[in-house]
Design a protein around this motif. Structure first.
Motif, PDB file in Angstrom:
ATOM      1  N   LEU A 128      51.892  39.632  39.589  1.00 11.14           N
ATOM      2  CA  LEU A 128      51.866  39.997  41.020  1.00 11.14           C
ATOM      3  C   LEU A 128      52.607  40.930  41.649  1.00 11.14           C
ATOM      4  CD1 LEU A 128      51.971  36.224  42.349  1.00 11.14           C
ATOM      5  CD2 LEU A 128      50.049  37.867  42.450  1.00 11.14           C
ATOM      6  N   THR A 129      53.964  41.389  40.997  1.00 12.11           N
ATOM      7  CA  THR A 129      54.794  42.266  41.361  1.00 12.11           C
ATOM      8  C   THR A 129      54.177  43.532  41.166  1.00 12.11           C
ATOM      9  OG1 THR A 129      56.739  40.883  40.959  1.00 12.11           O
ATOM     10  CG2 THR A 129      57.203  43.334  41.055  1.00 12.11           C
ATOM     11  N   ALA A 130      53.474  43.906  40.063  1.00 12.10           N
ATOM     12  CA  ALA A 130      52.883  45.050  39.414  1.00 12.10           C
ATOM     13  C   ALA A 130      51.802  45.278  40.443  1.00 12.10           C
ATOM     14  CB  ALA A 130      52.348  45.097  38.010  1.00 12.10           C
ATOM     15  N   SER A 131      51.139  44.192  40.923  1.00 10.14           N
ATOM     16  CA  SER A 131      49.654  44.542  41.680  1.00 10.14           C
ATOM     17  C   SER A 131      50.311  44.442  43.011  1.00 10.14           C
ATOM     18  CB  SER A 131      48.883  43.207  41.642  1.00 10.14           C
ATOM     19  OG  SER A 131      49.346  42.167  42.044  1.00 10.14           O
ATOM     20  N   CYS A 132      51.237  44.475  43.466  1.00 10.20           N
ATOM     21  CA  CYS A 132      51.681  44.644  44.966  1.00 10.20           C
ATOM     22  C   CYS A 132      51.385  46.152  45.769  1.00 10.20           C
ATOM     23  CB  CYS A 132      53.024  44.512  45.250  1.00 10.20           C
ATOM     24  SG  CYS A 132      53.415  42.453  45.259  1.00 10.20           S
ATOM     25  N   SER A 133      51.654  47.000  44.610  1.00  5.02           N
ATOM     26  CA  SER A 133      51.595  48.449  45.010  1.00  5.02           C
ATOM     27  C   SER A 133      49.977  48.702  44.641  1.00  5.02           C
ATOM     28  CB  SER A 133      52.151  49.353  44.278  1.00  5.02           C
ATOM     29  OG  SER A 133      51.917  49.284  42.853  1.00  5.02           O
ATOM     30  N   GLN A 134      48.939  47.879  44.490  1.00  2.00           N
ATOM     31  CA  GLN A 134      47.532  48.324  44.357  1.00  2.00           C
ATOM     32  C   GLN A 134      46.846  47.175  45.074  1.00  2.00           C
ATOM     33  OE1 GLN A 134      46.477  50.915  42.152  1.00  2.00           O
ATOM     34  NE2 GLN A 134      48.619  51.369  42.082  1.00  2.00           N
ATOM     35  N   PRO A 135      46.709  47.211  46.244  1.00  2.00           N
ATOM     36  CA  PRO A 135      45.825  46.229  47.038  1.00  2.00           C
ATOM     37  C   PRO A 135      44.346  46.392  46.647  1.00  2.00           C
ATOM     38  CG  PRO A 135      46.539  47.981  48.539  1.00  2.00           C
ATOM     39  CD  PRO A 135      47.158  48.400  47.193  1.00  2.00           C
ATOM     40  N   VAL A 136      43.728  44.970  46.394  1.00  6.87           N
ATOM     41  CA  VAL A 136      42.450  45.011  46.008  1.00  6.87           C
ATOM     42  C   VAL A 136      41.743  44.687  47.368  1.00  6.87           C
ATOM     43  CG1 VAL A 136      40.988  43.567  44.760  1.00  6.87           C
ATOM     44  CG2 VAL A 136      43.422  43.935  43.929  1.00  6.87           C
ATOM     45  N   PRO A 137      40.305  45.434  47.609  1.00  8.26           N
ATOM     46  CA  PRO A 137      39.990  45.576  48.691  1.00  8.26           C
ATOM     47  C   PRO A 137      39.053  43.868  48.889  1.00  8.26           C
ATOM     48  CG  PRO A 137      38.586  46.831  47.393  1.00  8.26           C
ATOM     49  CD  PRO A 137      39.966  46.361  46.670  1.00  8.26           C
ATOM     50  N   GLN A 138      38.808  43.147  47.966  1.00  8.81           N
ATOM     51  CA  GLN A 138      38.067  41.961  47.882  1.00  8.81           C
ATOM     52  C   GLN A 138      39.144  40.916  47.396  1.00  8.81           C
ATOM     53  OE1 GLN A 138      34.670  43.045  45.678  1.00  8.81           O
ATOM     54  NE2 GLN A 138      35.862  43.442  43.626  1.00  8.81           N
ATOM     55  N   ARG A 139      38.604  39.665  47.237  1.00 10.46           N
ATOM     56  CA  ARG A 139      39.520  38.534  46.889  1.00 10.46           C
ATOM     57  C   ARG A 139      39.343  38.832  45.227  1.00 10.46           C
ATOM     58  NH1 ARG A 139      40.087  33.593  50.280  1.00 10.46           N
ATOM     59  NH2 ARG A 139      41.745  33.495  49.101  1.00 10.46           N
ATOM     60  N   GLY A 140      40.818  38.511  44.761  1.00 11.04           N
ATOM     61  CA  GLY A 140      40.908  38.638  43.383  1.00 11.04           C
ATOM     62  C   GLY A 140      42.279  39.242  43.077  1.00 11.04           C
ATOM     63  N   CYS A 172      42.844  48.679  35.595  1.00  5.44           N
ATOM     64  CA  CYS A 172      42.042  48.220  36.877  1.00  5.44           C
ATOM     65  C   CYS A 172      41.041  47.502  37.061  1.00  5.44           C
ATOM     66  CB  CYS A 172      41.684  49.746  37.461  1.00  5.44           C
ATOM     67  SG  CYS A 172      43.099  50.693  37.394  1.00  5.44           S
ATOM     68  N   ARG A 173      40.607  46.502  36.104  1.00  2.00           N
ATOM     69  CA  ARG A 173      39.812  45.451  36.233  1.00  2.00           C
ATOM     70  C   ARG A 173      40.078  44.567  37.342  1.00  2.00           C
ATOM     71  NH1 ARG A 173      38.448  43.380  30.552  1.00  2.00           N
ATOM     72  NH2 ARG A 173      37.096  42.058  31.446  1.00  2.00           N
ATOM     73  N   LEU A 174      38.924  44.003  37.763  1.00  2.00           N
ATOM     74  CA  LEU A 174      39.234  42.905  38.978  1.00  2.00           C
ATOM     75  C   LEU A 174      38.825  41.466  38.323  1.00  2.00           C
ATOM     76  CD1 LEU A 174      37.767  44.421  41.991  1.00  2.00           C
ATOM     77  CD2 LEU A 174      39.959  44.269  41.334  1.00  2.00           C
ATOM     78  N   PHE A 175      39.722  40.482  38.495  1.00  2.67           N
ATOM     79  CA  PHE A 175      39.532  39.216  37.977  1.00  2.67           C
ATOM     80  C   PHE A 175      39.510  38.281  39.231  1.00  2.67           C
ATOM     81  CE2 PHE A 175      41.262  41.765  34.632  1.00  2.67           C
ATOM     82  CZ  PHE A 175      40.522  41.328  33.631  1.00  2.67           C
ATOM     83  N   PRO A 176      39.066  37.009  39.150  1.00  5.58           N
ATOM     84  CA  PRO A 176      39.016  36.263  40.138  1.00  5.58           C
ATOM     85  C   PRO A 176      40.261  35.246  40.334  1.00  5.58           C
ATOM     86  CG  PRO A 176      37.812  35.395  38.508  1.00  5.58           C
ATOM     87  CD  PRO A 176      38.080  36.673  38.060  1.00  5.58           C
ATOM     88  N   THR A 177      40.946  35.058  39.348  1.00  2.93           N
ATOM     89  CA  THR A 177      42.206  34.237  39.314  1.00  2.93           C
ATOM     90  C   THR A 177      43.339  34.798  38.687  1.00  2.93           C
ATOM     91  OG1 THR A 177      41.969  33.217  37.501  1.00  2.93           O
ATOM     92  CG2 THR A 177      40.742  32.163  39.523  1.00  2.93           C
ATOM     93  N   LEU A 178      44.770  34.607  39.162  1.00  5.88           N
ATOM     94  CA  LEU A 178      45.855  35.052  38.215  1.00  5.88           C
ATOM     95  C   LEU A 178      45.859  34.574  36.815  1.00  5.88           C
ATOM     96  CD1 LEU A 178      48.747  34.725  40.634  1.00  5.88           C
ATOM     97  CD2 LEU A 178      47.838  36.340  39.532  1.00  5.88           C
ATOM     98  N   LEU A 179      45.341  33.447  36.507  1.00  5.41           N
ATOM     99  CA  LEU A 179      44.954  32.796  35.162  1.00  5.41           C
ATOM    100  C   LEU A 179      44.271  33.858  34.157  1.00  5.41           C
ATOM    101  CD1 LEU A 179      45.861  30.913  32.836  1.00  5.41           C
ATOM    102  CD2 LEU A 179      43.822  29.540  33.693  1.00  5.41           C
ATOM    103  N   SER A 180      43.218  34.284  34.977  1.00 12.79           N
ATOM    104  CA  SER A 180      42.249  35.016  34.113  1.00 12.79           C
ATOM    105  C   SER A 180      42.682  36.539  33.751  1.00 12.79           C
ATOM    106  CB  SER A 180      40.936  35.372  34.943  1.00 12.79           C
ATOM    107  OG  SER A 180      41.023  35.972  36.219  1.00 12.79           O
ATOM    108  N   LYS A 227      45.897  36.912  33.388  1.00  7.28           N
ATOM    109  CA  LYS A 227      47.045  36.620  32.244  1.00  7.28           C
ATOM    110  C   LYS A 227      46.326  36.566  31.153  1.00  7.28           C
ATOM    111  CE  LYS A 227      51.162  34.101  31.319  1.00  7.28           C
ATOM    112  NZ  LYS A 227      52.292  33.167  31.823  1.00  7.28           N
ATOM    113  N   ILE A 228      45.265  35.882  30.759  1.00  6.48           N
ATOM    114  CA  ILE A 228      44.429  35.916  29.645  1.00  6.48           C
ATOM    115  C   ILE A 228      43.930  36.954  29.293  1.00  6.48           C
ATOM    116  CG2 ILE A 228      42.283  34.623  28.667  1.00  6.48           C
ATOM    117  CD1 ILE A 228      43.215  32.171  30.450  1.00  6.48           C
ATOM    118  N   HIS A 229      43.632  37.876  30.186  1.00  6.73           N
ATOM    119  CA  HIS A 229      42.964  39.252  29.790  1.00  6.73           C
ATOM    120  C   HIS A 229      44.137  40.063  29.268  1.00  6.73           C
ATOM    121  CE1 HIS A 229      41.803  43.300  30.431  1.00  6.73           C
ATOM    122  NE2 HIS A 229      42.857  43.754  31.106  1.00  6.73           N
ATOM    123  N   ILE A 230      45.105  39.744  29.794  1.00  9.03           N
ATOM    124  CA  ILE A 230      46.667  40.716  29.404  1.00  9.03           C
ATOM    125  C   ILE A 230      46.813  40.226  27.767  1.00  9.03           C
ATOM    126  CG2 ILE A 230      48.902  41.175  29.776  1.00  9.03           C
ATOM    127  CD1 ILE A 230      48.191  41.175  32.818  1.00  9.03           C
TER     128      ILE A 230
END
Length: 80
Positions: free
Chosen positions: A13-25, A32-40, A42-45
């Motif tokens: 979340l801290t890292a993504s604060c400077s990178q607003p996402v135009p849609q939910r996710g 720079c891939r978009l994911f629907p949930t924080l868990l997804s 984290k699993i990706h990482i």
């Protein structure tokens, strides 16, 4: 097994604060891939190397830099 601290949801979340996402996710700041949930995210990482990405390395390095910066700030802060 690594001695590095694990990447937490707070780190993501801290890292993504400077990178607003135009849609939910949530956006992986590394690839720079978009994911629907924080868990997804984290699993990706955690499994990014299996997908051909180096996101895990990126987040570990980012966390190490934050911790170094925090320690430097604490050292520079006047003691009461």
């Amino acid at each position: 097994v690594s001695n590095r601290p694990s990447i937490t949801v707070r780190d993501i979340l801290t890292a993504s604060c400077s990178q607003p996402v135009p849609q939910r996710g949530y956006k992986c700041v590394s690839c720079c891939r978009l994911f629907p949930t924080l868990l997804s995210v984290k699993i990706h990482i955690q499994h990014s190397c299996q997908e051909g990405y180096s996101c895990k390395v990126y987040y570990h390095r980012l966390k190490a830099l934050w911790e170094k910066e925090h320690k430097e700030q604490e050292a520079a802060a006047p003691t009461v």
